[in-house]
Scaffold this motif. Structure first.
Motif, PDB file in Angstrom:
ATOM      1  N   PHE A 183       0.894  -1.403  -0.007  1.00  0.00           N
ATOM      2  CA  PHE A 183      -0.172   0.005   0.086  1.00  0.00           C
ATOM      3  C   PHE A 183       0.854   1.376  -0.041  1.00  0.00           C
ATOM      4  N   THR A 184       2.022   1.060   0.164  1.00  0.00           N
ATOM      5  CA  THR A 184       3.002   2.209   0.298  1.00  0.00           C
ATOM      6  C   THR A 184       4.234   1.992  -0.472  1.00  0.00           C
ATOM      7  N   THR A 185       4.864   3.067  -0.980  1.00  0.00           N
ATOM      8  CA  THR A 185       6.027   2.851  -1.630  1.00  0.00           C
ATOM      9  C   THR A 185       7.229   2.228  -0.841  1.00  0.00           C
ATOM     10  N   ALA A 186       7.149   3.017   0.487  1.00  0.00           N
ATOM     11  CA  ALA A 186       8.134   2.796   1.506  1.00  0.00           C
ATOM     12  C   ALA A 186       8.162   1.170   1.957  1.00  0.00           C
ATOM     13  N   ALA A 187       6.796   0.641   2.120  1.00  0.00           N
ATOM     14  CA  ALA A 187       6.889  -0.822   2.223  1.00  0.00           C
ATOM     15  C   ALA A 187       7.357  -1.542   1.110  1.00  0.00           C
ATOM     16  N   ALA A 188       7.054  -1.099   0.105  1.00  0.00           N
ATOM     17  CA  ALA A 188       7.808  -1.708  -1.327  1.00  0.00           C
ATOM     18  C   ALA A 188       9.205  -1.940  -1.197  1.00  0.00           C
ATOM     19  N   SER A 189       9.671  -0.737  -0.862  1.00  0.00           N
ATOM     20  CA  SER A 189      11.377  -0.729  -0.761  1.00  0.00           C
ATOM     21  C   SER A 189      11.975  -1.473   0.309  1.00  0.00           C
ATOM     22  N   GLU A 190      11.147  -1.403   1.567  1.00  0.00           N
ATOM     23  CA  GLU A 190      11.693  -2.382   2.428  1.00  0.00           C
ATOM     24  C   GLU A 190      11.638  -3.889   2.181  1.00  0.00           C
ATOM     25  N   HIS A 244      -2.056   0.979  -7.185  1.00  0.00           N
ATOM     26  CA  HIS A 244      -2.119   2.182  -8.175  1.00  0.00           C
ATOM     27  C   HIS A 244      -0.969   2.180  -9.194  1.00  0.00           C
ATOM     28  N   SER A 245       0.025   1.862  -8.654  1.00  0.00           N
ATOM     29  CA  SER A 245       1.350   1.832  -9.418  1.00  0.00           C
ATOM     30  C   SER A 245       1.102   0.942 -10.587  1.00  0.00           C
ATOM     31  N   PHE A 246       0.990  -0.178 -10.050  1.00  0.00           N
ATOM     32  CA  PHE A 246       0.724  -1.632 -11.001  1.00  0.00           C
ATOM     33  C   PHE A 246      -0.409  -1.134 -12.062  1.00  0.00           C
ATOM     34  N   CYS A 247      -1.523  -0.753 -11.671  1.00  0.00           N
ATOM     35  CA  CYS A 247      -2.323  -0.431 -12.523  1.00  0.00           C
ATOM     36  C   CYS A 247      -2.292   0.604 -13.546  1.00  0.00           C
ATOM     37  N   LEU A 248      -1.328   1.635 -12.985  1.00  0.00           N
ATOM     38  CA  LEU A 248      -1.166   2.814 -14.027  1.00  0.00           C
ATOM     39  C   LEU A 248      -0.250   2.249 -15.126  1.00  0.00           C
ATOM     40  N   GLN A 249       0.644   1.471 -14.685  1.00  0.00           N
ATOM     41  CA  GLN A 249       1.416   0.807 -16.066  1.00  0.00           C
ATOM     42  C   GLN A 249       0.787  -0.030 -16.587  1.00  0.00           C
ATOM     43  N   LEU A 250      -0.133  -0.896 -16.129  1.00  0.00           N
ATOM     44  CA  LEU A 250      -1.299  -1.592 -17.167  1.00  0.00           C
ATOM     45  C   LEU A 250      -1.989  -0.715 -17.994  1.00  0.00           C
ATOM     46  N   CYS A 251      -2.427   0.221 -17.321  1.00  0.00           N
ATOM     47  CA  CYS A 251      -3.408   1.109 -18.143  1.00  0.00           C
ATOM     48  C   CYS A 251      -2.462   1.778 -19.478  1.00  0.00           C
ATOM     49  N   ARG A 252      -1.138   2.437 -19.089  1.00  0.00           N
ATOM     50  CA  ARG A 252      -0.441   2.895 -19.998  1.00  0.00           C
ATOM     51  C   ARG A 252      -0.082   2.013 -21.297  1.00  0.00           C
ATOM     52  N   ASN A 258     -10.357   0.654 -11.969  1.00  0.00           N
ATOM     53  CA  ASN A 258     -11.526   0.287 -12.656  1.00  0.00           C
ATOM     54  C   ASN A 258     -11.176  -0.032 -14.146  1.00  0.00           C
ATOM     55  N   SER A 259     -10.181   0.560 -14.830  1.00  0.00           N
ATOM     56  CA  SER A 259      -9.838   0.678 -16.013  1.00  0.00           C
ATOM     57  C   SER A 259      -8.873  -0.644 -16.369  1.00  0.00           C
ATOM     58  N   SER A 260      -8.256  -0.912 -15.390  1.00  0.00           N
ATOM     59  CA  SER A 260      -7.557  -2.397 -15.236  1.00  0.00           C
ATOM     60  C   SER A 260      -8.482  -3.611 -15.255  1.00  0.00           C
ATOM     61  N   ILE A 261      -9.516  -3.214 -14.537  1.00  0.00           N
ATOM     62  CA  ILE A 261     -10.636  -4.500 -14.602  1.00  0.00           C
ATOM     63  C   ILE A 261     -11.284  -4.563 -16.046  1.00  0.00           C
ATOM     64  N   THR A 262     -11.560  -3.347 -16.359  1.00  0.00           N
ATOM     65  CA  THR A 262     -11.974  -3.191 -17.803  1.00  0.00           C
ATOM     66  C   THR A 262     -11.088  -4.075 -18.780  1.00  0.00           C
ATOM     67  N   LEU A 263      -9.960  -3.840 -18.641  1.00  0.00           N
ATOM     68  CA  LEU A 263      -9.132  -4.613 -19.487  1.00  0.00           C
ATOM     69  C   LEU A 263      -8.991  -5.935 -19.303  1.00  0.00           C
ATOM     70  N   LEU A 264      -8.848  -6.408 -18.247  1.00  0.00           N
ATOM     71  CA  LEU A 264      -8.926  -7.756 -17.809  1.00  0.00           C
ATOM     72  C   LEU A 264     -10.355  -8.386 -18.469  1.00  0.00           C
ATOM     73  N   THR A 265     -11.266  -7.680 -18.215  1.00  0.00           N
ATOM     74  CA  THR A 265     -12.749  -8.557 -18.440  1.00  0.00           C
ATOM     75  C   THR A 265     -13.307  -8.361 -20.060  1.00  0.00           C
TER      76      THR A 265
END
Length: 501
Positions: free
Chosen positions: A87-94, A117-125, A235-242
């Protein structure tokens, strides 16, 4: 002692045997030895079985998640095919740092560890054209969303006034102001609609035609502006997958195992996204329903029940031992959370830590008396410390930003050094004001930065500054030369200061 030793020996022998066979590096087994029995059971559980880890506070959740990822690697899943959601970039970095300490930084770098949101943003782009956007689409922040809402209101009003002839043209300052007053309410409506995955058609079925029109106009404005907002990522990521089988197949082939942190704070739409990605059943969720704090942002703690229902063959492991807190804090927290009648399961937290200091509850009747009490307590604590005054070991937590400001003033008056955490640099009022003033010098600058700069420089209280929002646009043209002059003075002062340095 011999009995305890006898219980541990089979596990140690098994690990040594596998290590001699060359199944995994020595550091992996050393890491597993550092975990307690429950943590090790969770980390080494069958990767083909959906796993739910209910981890209480301070129970070594991150250590267990790292162990789980290491097990996935040991089982032959390539690092680039493992997806860890935080849920946070700090947790991902740790998490990446801890994994890198065992398997090396190169391998850890290949693992996709990101926020939802970072994962979904990349998928949407990657698949932006399927969403009616280009890959360089704009991300709308709060201010842009608010302006889009106001435009959606105007479009709705135009639609209602189609048959009124010249009456459509009568948009004076009062009507503009009413749009802005309602914008906050409609922005909250749109946010809630998107976080729950509601479409305009669903509001039409409920009979809410106005809400349906606002939501539809808002979505159309974002498409025409080549933009997505924060909630659109999920929501857009779900649209892409469905709606696009090729995208779904690509994700299935890529993400062969999924690990999710802070599961209690996932929304219904985020859970639906996870369910789509984890149709192969290689999923591990880690969380604690007692620690759910984001219901205001759409988090749905019933996701645990949904997981149990949707993955009936899952395995559930509970981590109850608290390594972080004193016994007094653990017992107080346990007594308090028992008052929550909506808890899924009653859990008992354990700790081997000493009792520690008792919790003191002090009721203050004003903000000034509260600050005075806290500061007196800080001085008392630091004065009696054998190590001298070490203010860096003390933290003050507060619920509202306005309370924090009162503490900052009090700390300055009493000459107590402090750092403020939690407010991003570019979100601080002073920085936002400076940025607004600088934007007014750019060609094609709209009214937004002018209003913000004017409100910053004008004296007066909050209510007086609100009047700036309803000033006619021509007023800002009159101030243009004044601002250019004032900005020039600021720049000259800054240049002189830099030259002296």
């Amino acid at each position: 002692m011999s009995a305890a030793k006898g219980k541990e020996e089979p596990g140690e022998m098994g690990l040594e045997m596998e290590e001699n066979e060359g199944c995994a590096p020595r550091k992996y087994y050393e890491y597993l030895h550092s975990l307690n029995d429950k943590q090790r059971e969770a980390a080494c559980s069958d990767v083909a079985v959906p796993l739910m880890i209910v981890a209480g506070p301070g129970s070594g959740k991150t250590s267990t998640m790292v162990g789980r990822v290491l097990t996935l690697l040991k089982e032959g899943i390539p690092p680039s095919n493992i997806l860890a959601m935080t849920f946070t970039t700090a947790a991902a970095s740790e998490m990446r740092d801890r994994i890198g300490a065992v398997v090396g930084k190169a391998v850890a770098k290949e693992i996709i560890i990101s926020t939802f949101h970072s994962f979904c943003l990349q998928l949407c782009r990657t698949h932006a054209e399927k969403l009616g956007r280009t890959s360089e689409f704009i991300i709308y922040g709060h201010g842009q969303q608010r302006r889009a809402i106001i435009e959606a209101e105007r479009l709705l009003e135009h639609g209602k006034s189609d048959g009124l002839g010249d009456a459509v043209k009568q948009y004076d300052g009062d009507i503009k102001h009413s749009f802005k007053d309602k914008a906050k309410k409609w922005l909250k409506f749109v946010t809630q609609a998107k976080s729950s995955g509601q479409a305009p058609e669903e509001y039409e079925k409920k009979g809410d035609l106005t809400g349906a029109s606002i939501l539809r106009h808002y979505n159309e404005i974002l498409v025409s502006c080549n933009a997505l907002d924060y909630h659109d990522f999920i929501n857009s990521s779900i649209t892409l997958l469905t709606k696009f089988p090729e995208v779904y197949k690509e994700c299935q082939n890529t993400w062969q195992a999924i690990v999710v942190d802070e599961f209690q704070d996932t929304s219904a739409m985020q859970y639906f996204l996870l369910k789509l990605l984890a149709s192969h059943n290689h999923i591990t969720i880690v969380g604690d329903d007692d620690q759910s704090i984001f219901s205001f942002n759409g988090a749905d703690v019933s996701g645990f029940d949904s997981f149990r229902r949707d993955f009936p063959n899952h395995k559930e492991i509970r981590l109850n031992k608290n390594y972080r807190s004193t016994r007094a804090i653990v017992e107080a927290a346990t007594a308090l959370i028992h008052n929550n009648t909506k808890r899924c399961n009653h859990k008992l937290a354990e700790t081997d830590n000493p009792s520690g200091s008792k919790i003191t509850v002090k009721e203050c009747h004003s903000e000034d008396s509260q600050c005075a009490f806290v500061i007196d307590k800080i001085i008392e604590t630091t004065s009696s410390s054998a190590e001298g005054r070490d203010f860096g070991k003390i933290a003050v937590l507060y619920r509202r930003q306005i309370t924090g400001k009162a503490f900052q003033v009090s700390f300055r008056n009493r000459k107590i050094p402090f750092n403020v955490h939690g407010v991003a640099f570019y979100r601080k009022k002073a920085i936002k004001a400076i940025m607004a003033i600088l934007r007014t010098t750019l060609p094609g600058c709209d009214d937004g930065p002018w209003r913000q700069a004017l409100k910053t420089l004008l004296p007066g209280d909050k209510e007086e500054k609100k009047k700036v929002q309803v000033l006619p646009d021509s007023f800002f043209c009159v101030l243009y030369l004044f601002f250019i002059f004032k900005i020039s003075i600021y720049l000259i002062i800054c240049c002189n200061f830099i030259c002296r340095l």
